[in-house]
Enzyme design. Structure first.
Site, short mmCIF file in Angstrom:
data_model
loop_
_atom_site.label_atom_id
_atom_site.label_comp_id
_atom_site.label_asym_id
_atom_site.label_seq_id
_atom_site.Cartn_x
_atom_site.Cartn_y
_atom_site.Cartn_z
N ASP A 156 0.86 -1.19 0.00
CA ASP A 156 0.00 0.00 0.00
C ASP A 156 0.89 1.24 0.00
O ASP A 156 1.28 1.73 1.05
CB ASP A 156 -0.88 0.05 1.26
CG ASP A 156 -1.91 -1.05 1.31
OD1 ASP A 156 -2.90 -0.95 0.57
OD2 ASP A 156 -1.73 -1.99 2.10
N ARG A 173 4.24 2.49 2.87
CA ARG A 173 4.98 1.37 3.48
C ARG A 173 6.48 1.49 3.22
O ARG A 173 7.28 0.97 3.99
CB ARG A 173 4.48 0.03 2.92
CG ARG A 173 2.97 -0.15 2.92
CD ARG A 173 2.34 0.02 4.29
NE ARG A 173 0.91 -0.30 4.24
CZ ARG A 173 0.04 0.05 5.17
NH1 ARG A 173 0.44 0.73 6.24
NH2 ARG A 173 -1.23 -0.27 5.06
N HIS A 218 -12.12 -1.30 9.10
CA HIS A 218 -11.14 -2.10 9.84
C HIS A 218 -11.75 -2.61 11.15
O HIS A 218 -11.38 -3.69 11.63
CB HIS A 218 -9.90 -1.27 10.16
CG HIS A 218 -9.06 -0.94 8.98
ND1 HIS A 218 -9.33 0.12 8.15
CD2 HIS A 218 -7.95 -1.54 8.48
CE1 HIS A 218 -8.41 0.17 7.19
NE2 HIS A 218 -7.57 -0.83 7.37
N ASP A 269 -10.00 -6.40 -0.12
CA ASP A 269 -9.29 -5.68 0.93
C ASP A 269 -8.88 -6.74 1.96
O ASP A 269 -9.29 -7.91 1.87
CB ASP A 269 -10.20 -4.62 1.55
CG ASP A 269 -9.41 -3.47 2.18
OD1 ASP A 269 -8.21 -3.64 2.45
OD2 ASP A 269 -10.01 -2.40 2.39
#
Length: 594
Positions: free
Chosen positions: A129, A137, A241, A314
């Protein structure tokens, strides 16, 4: 490391022809031949993209070995590949995959070597990502760019394409061939806790143009771009999330708003699209998340939008996809819905065996797996992985974080900073009358690989520009004692710079008390630009859209008058006392010329 000759042999002699493709599906016959020789276990593995801890594929640190044993049941990336034959691996900073570019290149090469040495070994699609802005990252010394909403404020498709091209070149140089970017969500909800500044803005057509430009940049550099999160995650107050968001848009609104950037990405030839763990009742009233929805993924994305590229979930560890079904059912249902790649399940063993059992029991056919594997192998072939799976240290040195790339990032950032308030033309600050500066405010954890903290970065940048700046971090929720220290310190400053971060009541108190000192106060929104509505008394306000170094340095140059504030709001800012009314509309932004 195996030679190129060994690699070609390891892929059954098809690599040379696979690497040359006149049309998107020109090599399907050869790919079908590869698939026909794969065992069922190998086919199941090819569908998974998994995390793994460690900086090395074969010799990670002991703490990373322990983490791998606990979560995956293997010691290393090489062991995971040998056991599960995974088709992809995702890099994370917290998994210690991304220390520095040369280490990342070695890790990527080690992963490819571990996979290609297996019987019927195939190259691995390494992903991450790297959105830029608040989600990155791979950090310094790689080139870091402004995030999506900042790019939206700049409004330049050329800049978006340049970002994709340079970032893509650097990712490819370190062995990352699939990037989970750009975000194609249209952020129309100021309270959105998960997208926000990760979106280009609130106007569908503007978002669509920037998405398409960034896709062209990445894919022109030989890296697969990924538009996310389908069918659109821009209007939610719940973070998927941790919860299960519900999007209440009508089908008509979806067509006019959420679908527009995804259609643009598909027209641009997007290589992969990521699903969202959201309910969208107007598109599927079953109560299933879009990731597990056949009507959404096969009916709309494949059927109505005509997309035949790779669909990736995802992360399957997110709560939004785990609320309704167990971790053994989620990967099976995702495949039945039309997904190709299963990203980062909580337990690879549970998910892998669940898919295997579903085929053995007849719930999934092997032919269904073959459809997804064909799409994945097409992508690997298009990216040149069959012919050139490895990267070189000379390529890293030649490509990553070069002076030209860093200068391009600084130039783009300068075109994004947005001036919202400038009473009595306080900005730009005069070095003679406002030489001594106090920099206070929120210091959120720095995005990966940036120097941080924000107050320190701003103070250092302003000092380099000829001011004498002192940093005094006050945090996102300053106590009364902290506010008092900042107010006392302000007495000795000619002006105060304060960074706000999704403003809280305590931050508001801090700014108001600083204004009350009579010292000139310049506030900088270092995340969401909506903060300005809470601070009507502040004489100068800038939106930087993130707290990464490149954006903070650009804001410092604007404060100092070394750069002009070119940015225009890509989202509206509502009034704090009446959210139904707009305080600053899309396109608003002051200049130093008026």
């Amino acid at each position: 490391m195996p030679s190129r000759r060994t690699v070609l042999a390891a892929t059954a002699g098809v690599a040379a022809s696979l690497a040359i493709s006149g049309t998107a599906h020109a090599n399907d016959k050869k790919l079908h031949s590869l698939i026909s020789r794969m065992t069922l276990d190998e086919k199941v593995g090819q569908l998974f993209v998994m995390r793994v801890y460690g900086h090395s594929a074969t010799a990670p640190d002991q703490t990373d070995i322990d983490a791998n044993l606990k979560e995956i049941g293997v010691r290393t990336a090489a062991e995971m590949i040998a056991r599960y034959r995974v088709g992809g691996i995702i890099y994370f900073t917290w998994a210690h995959n991304t220390r520095d570019p040369h280490q990342i290149a070695d890790l990527s090469n080690g992963i490819q070597h571990a996979s290609l040495r297996q019987p019927r070994g195939l190259p691995v699609l390494v992903s991450t990502d790297q959105e830029h802005g608040i989600v990155c990252r791979v950090g310094e010394p790689a080139t870091l760019f402004p995030g999506a909403m900042a790019i939206g404020a700049g409004g330049s498709r050329k800049d978006a394409r340049t970002l994709g091209r340079i970032a893509g070149q650097e990712l490819r140089a370190i062995g990352i061939r699939q990037n989970y970017s750009p975000v194609a969500d249209v952020n129309v909800n100021p309270a959105n806790p998960v997208i926000g500044v990760r979106s280009f803005g609130s106007e569908a057509d503007a978002v669509a143009g920037l998405v398409a430009a960034e896709v062209a940049g990445y894919q022109g550099a030989g890296v697969a771009a990924t538009a996310k999160h389908f069918p659109g995650h821009g209007d939610t107050a719940v973070d998927s999330h941790y919860g299960f968001p519900v999007i209440t848009h009508t089908r008509e609104l979806w067509e006019k708003l959420d679908a527009v950037p995804f259609r643009a990405a598909i027209r641009a030839g997007i290589d992969s699209i990521m699903t969202a763990h959201i309910q969208f009742p107007a598109l599927d009233d079953s109560g299933d998340p879009a990731t597990l929805s056949h009507p959404i993924l096969t009916g709309i994305l494949r059927g109505e939008l005509g997309y035949d590229g790779v669909v990736v979930t995802d992360s399957l560890g997110m709560e939004g996809v785990r609320t309704k079904y167990g971790d053994d059912r989620v990967p099976v249902l995702a495949l039945k819905a039309g997904v190709d790649q299963l990203l980062n399940p909580p337990s690879l063993d549970v998910a892998w065996n669940a898919v295997l059992k579903a085929v053995q029991d007849g719930e999934l056919t092997e032919a269904r797996l073959d459809e997804s594997i064909l799409r994945i192998l097409r992508l690997k072939a298009r990216l040149g992985l069959f012919e050139e799976p490895y990267v070189s240290h000379s390529g890293v040195t030649r490509t990553v974080g070069t002076p030209a790339h860093l200068a391009a990032a600084d130039g783009i950032a300068e075109r994004t900073t947005t001036l919202l308030v400038n009473e009595r033309r306080l900005l730009p600050l005069n070095r003679r009358t406002h030489r001594k500066l106090l920099v206070v405010g929120a210091d959120p954890a720095s995005p990966s690989g940036t120097t941080g903290p924000p107050t320190g970065v701003l103070a250092a940048a302003l000092t380099e520009l000829g001011f004498t700046a002192t940093a005094l971090p006050t945090g996102t929720a300053p106590s009364a004692a902290t506010v008092a220290r900042a107010v006392a310190a302000a007495q000795d400053a000619d002006a105060v710079i304060v960074g706000t971060y999704n403003i809280t009541a305590a931050q508001k108190t801090l700014v108001e008390q600083l204004v009350a000192t009579g010292r000139p106060v310049v506030a900088v929104a270092i995340r969401n630009p909506y903060d300005v509505a809470q601070l009507p008394a502040v004489p100068a306000y800038l939106a930087a859209y993130s707290w990464t170094d490149v954006e903070l340095r650009a804001a410092a140059r604007v404060i100092a008058g070394e750069a002009a504030p070119f940015g225009k709001l890509p989202v509206p800012v509502q009034r704090a006392d009446d959210p139904a009314k707009v305080l600053y509309p899309v396109g608003y932004g002051l200049s130093y010329g008026r």
